[in-house]
Motif scaffolding. Structure first.
Motif, PDB file in Angstrom:
ATOM      1  N   MET A 136       0.865  -1.165   0.027  1.00  0.00           N
ATOM      2  CA  MET A 136      -0.119  -0.162   0.194  1.00  0.00           C
ATOM      3  C   MET A 136       0.957   1.378  -0.116  1.00  0.00           C
ATOM      4  O   MET A 136       1.220   1.741   1.050  1.00  0.00           O
ATOM      5  N   ASN A 137       1.162   1.754  -1.123  1.00  0.00           N
ATOM      6  CA  ASN A 137       2.106   2.733  -1.268  1.00  0.00           C
ATOM      7  C   ASN A 137       1.293   3.962  -1.878  1.00  0.00           C
ATOM      8  O   ASN A 137       0.722   3.948  -3.092  1.00  0.00           O
TER       9      ASN A 137
ATOM     10  N   LEU B 252       1.651  10.768 -11.673  1.00  0.00           N
ATOM     11  CA  LEU B 252       0.833  11.045 -10.868  1.00  0.00           C
ATOM     12  C   LEU B 252       0.717   9.813  -9.677  1.00  0.00           C
ATOM     13  O   LEU B 252       0.690   8.712 -10.187  1.00  0.00           O
ATOM     14  N   SER B 253       0.795  10.173  -8.476  1.00  0.00           N
ATOM     15  CA  SER B 253       0.454   8.954  -7.423  1.00  0.00           C
ATOM     16  C   SER B 253      -0.919   9.194  -7.107  1.00  0.00           C
ATOM     17  O   SER B 253      -1.396   9.862  -7.396  1.00  0.00           O
ATOM     18  N   LEU B 254      -1.215   7.959  -6.172  1.00  0.00           N
ATOM     19  CA  LEU B 254      -2.671   8.119  -5.470  1.00  0.00           C
ATOM     20  C   LEU B 254      -2.872   9.546  -4.635  1.00  0.00           C
ATOM     21  O   LEU B 254      -3.847  10.043  -4.764  1.00  0.00           O
ATOM     22  N   TYR B 255      -1.824   9.689  -4.025  1.00  0.00           N
ATOM     23  CA  TYR B 255      -1.635  11.003  -3.210  1.00  0.00           C
ATOM     24  C   TYR B 255      -2.028  12.240  -4.012  1.00  0.00           C
ATOM     25  O   TYR B 255      -2.838  13.239  -3.837  1.00  0.00           O
TER      26      TYR B 255
ATOM     27  N   LEU C 129      -5.778   0.279   6.703  1.00  0.00           N
ATOM     28  CA  LEU C 129      -6.930  -0.386   6.203  1.00  0.00           C
ATOM     29  C   LEU C 129      -6.468  -1.926   5.646  1.00  0.00           C
ATOM     30  O   LEU C 129      -5.533  -2.127   5.330  1.00  0.00           O
ATOM     31  N   SER C 130      -7.669  -2.452   5.371  1.00  0.00           N
ATOM     32  CA  SER C 130      -7.567  -3.742   4.861  1.00  0.00           C
ATOM     33  C   SER C 130      -7.046  -3.774   3.272  1.00  0.00           C
ATOM     34  O   SER C 130      -7.347  -2.836   2.790  1.00  0.00           O
TER      35      SER C 130
ATOM     36  N   PHE D 255      -8.420  -0.902   0.833  1.00  0.00           N
ATOM     37  CA  PHE D 255      -7.551  -0.034   0.320  1.00  0.00           C
ATOM     38  C   PHE D 255      -7.518   0.061  -1.450  1.00  0.00           C
ATOM     39  O   PHE D 255      -7.584   0.970  -2.039  1.00  0.00           O
ATOM     40  N   SER D 256      -7.655  -1.255  -1.758  1.00  0.00           N
ATOM     41  CA  SER D 256      -7.348  -1.372  -3.168  1.00  0.00           C
ATOM     42  C   SER D 256      -8.634  -0.809  -3.943  1.00  0.00           C
ATOM     43  O   SER D 256      -8.838  -0.470  -4.918  1.00  0.00           O
TER      44      SER D 256
END
Length: 98
Positions: A1-2, A16-19, A77-78, A82-83
């Protein structure tokens, strides 16, 4: 989870990252993300992208579940939640940015 690794490269070549994506979504897009998660029975009422001012480079996503008094850091988060959350965020960015 990054949350800081590149997950999308835009048409103009920007990584782009998720952040990053979380920081770019509009209020309308966030509303839609939360509605999508609700349909999946993931009861999140808020997701906040946060960078510590005293330690630049340390970035987090904090998640507020409905009925909870405190936020949950993304890394607690599980994998499943998260996914699904990441999938909904990325999909909203892709469809909402057209």
């Amino acid at each position: 989870m990054n949350i800081t690794s590149t997950i999308i490269t835009t048409a103009d070549g920007k990584s782009l990252s998720l952040y990053d994506i979380c920081r770019l979504l509009s209020k309308r897009q966030w509303k839609h993300v939360l509605e999508q998660l609700q349909e999946e029975e993931i009861n999140i009422e808020r997701i906040e992208a946060y960078e510590y001012s005293e330690a630049r480079g340390i970035k987090h996503l904090f998640i507020r579940f409905k009925g909870a008094k405190e936020d949950t850091p993304f890394y607690l988060l599980s994998e499943e939640i998260f996914s699904k959350m990441a999938e909904c965020i990325v999909e909203e960015f892709r469809t909402g940015s057209k």
